[in-house]
Design a protein around this motif. Structure first.
Motif, short mmCIF file in Angstrom:
data_model
loop_
_atom_site.label_atom_id
_atom_site.label_comp_id
_atom_site.label_asym_id
_atom_site.label_seq_id
_atom_site.Cartn_x
_atom_site.Cartn_y
_atom_site.Cartn_z
N ALA A 69 0.94 -1.16 0.16
CA ALA A 69 -0.10 -0.19 0.05
C ALA A 69 1.02 1.29 -0.11
CB ALA A 69 -0.74 0.10 1.16
N THR A 135 -10.16 -0.23 5.47
CA THR A 135 -10.61 -0.12 4.00
C THR A 135 -9.09 -0.64 3.38
OG1 THR A 135 -10.73 1.00 1.87
CG2 THR A 135 -9.68 2.14 3.75
N GLY A 137 -9.13 -0.99 -0.10
CA GLY A 137 -9.21 -0.45 -1.05
C GLY A 137 -10.25 -1.27 -2.24
N TYR A 139 -8.84 -2.59 -5.36
CA TYR A 139 -7.69 -3.02 -6.38
C TYR A 139 -7.72 -4.48 -5.97
CZ TYR A 139 -4.10 -3.07 -9.92
OH TYR A 139 -3.09 -3.30 -10.86
N ASN A 142 -7.83 -5.83 -2.11
CA ASN A 142 -9.18 -6.03 -1.50
C ASN A 142 -9.61 -7.35 -2.19
OD1 ASN A 142 -11.79 -5.20 -0.25
ND2 ASN A 142 -12.44 -5.54 -2.48
#
Length: 215
Positions: A69, A135, A137, A139, A142
């Motif tokens: 990330a 979260t 995300g 992309y 996730n």
């Protein structure tokens, strides 16, 4: 106990991904648990096929997926995955889903079974930054968290699974001013601390403390 730990290969403009580089350097055993390490492609759906095969083959008790990330300061265990693919860039196969439901028969969201607060606490106790993230995300990170939970829901109810993001490596931010990074050695140390927490909290409730941020 057996823990399957996966890491993504490089994607986008980067020639390296701290996720798989750190996973490859993890100890083979942690607090008596066997650590199985698997590289997965940064490709929607294909990554899930690789994880599915590894779960079927290895029959782990836990699955921890690791991903990069960029922009985050610390290691962040994820609380929840959502049933949505919405790629900001194409994956390594050139596929860029937009507002795509992952599984029509899946839940809107799945929560992790991992002791994410204990993991974040253990990482900070090791001297590294960590908070619980809410979260993952939209992309491929996730996507694989959701897909693994979907496998658990539909086929492998015995496993407990989750995801953790890690920051860029220093080499990745030389042309990204004011972007945080973490060394590969610290990534390995932080993931190891998280895995130790998973082993220690096996069969126990997670910490009842604040381990996230206000955001």
């Amino acid at each position: 106990m057996k823990i399957l730990v996966t890491g993504f290969d490089p994607f986008g403009p980067d020639k390296i991904n701290p996720a798989i580089e750190a996973v490859k350097r993890l100890p083979d055993t942690i607090k008596g648990a066997t650590i199985v390490k698997v590289e997965i492609p940064t490709i929607f759906n294909k990554c899930a096929e690789v994880v599915h095969d590894a779960i079927a083959r290895e029959k782990p008790d836990y699955v921890l997926n690791i991903g990069q990330a960029g922009g985050r300061f610390g290691l962040t265990p994820e609380r929840v995955a959502i049933n949505l693919d919405d790629g900001r860039i194409a994956d390594n196969a050139g596929y860029q889903p937009l507002n795509h439901t992952i599984h029509e028969d899946g839940a809107n969201a799945y929560f992790t079974q991992l002791p994410i607060k204990a993991m974040a606490h253990a990482i900070r106790e090791a001297g590294l930054p960590s908070t619980v993230s809410n979260t993952a995300g939209t992309y491929v990170c996730n996507h694989i968290m959701y897909q693994t939970q979907y496998m658990r829901d539909k086929e492998f109810p015995q496993i407990k699974a989750g995801f953790m993001h890690i920051p860029f490596l220093p080499d990745q931010v030389t042309n990204r001013p004011n972007t945080p990074s973490l060394s590969l050695a610290d990534d390995v140390r932080g993931i190891t601390a998280a895995l130790e927490a998973i082993v220690e909290f096996d069969g126990k409730a997670d910490l009842d403390t604040v381990e996230g941020t206000i955001a």
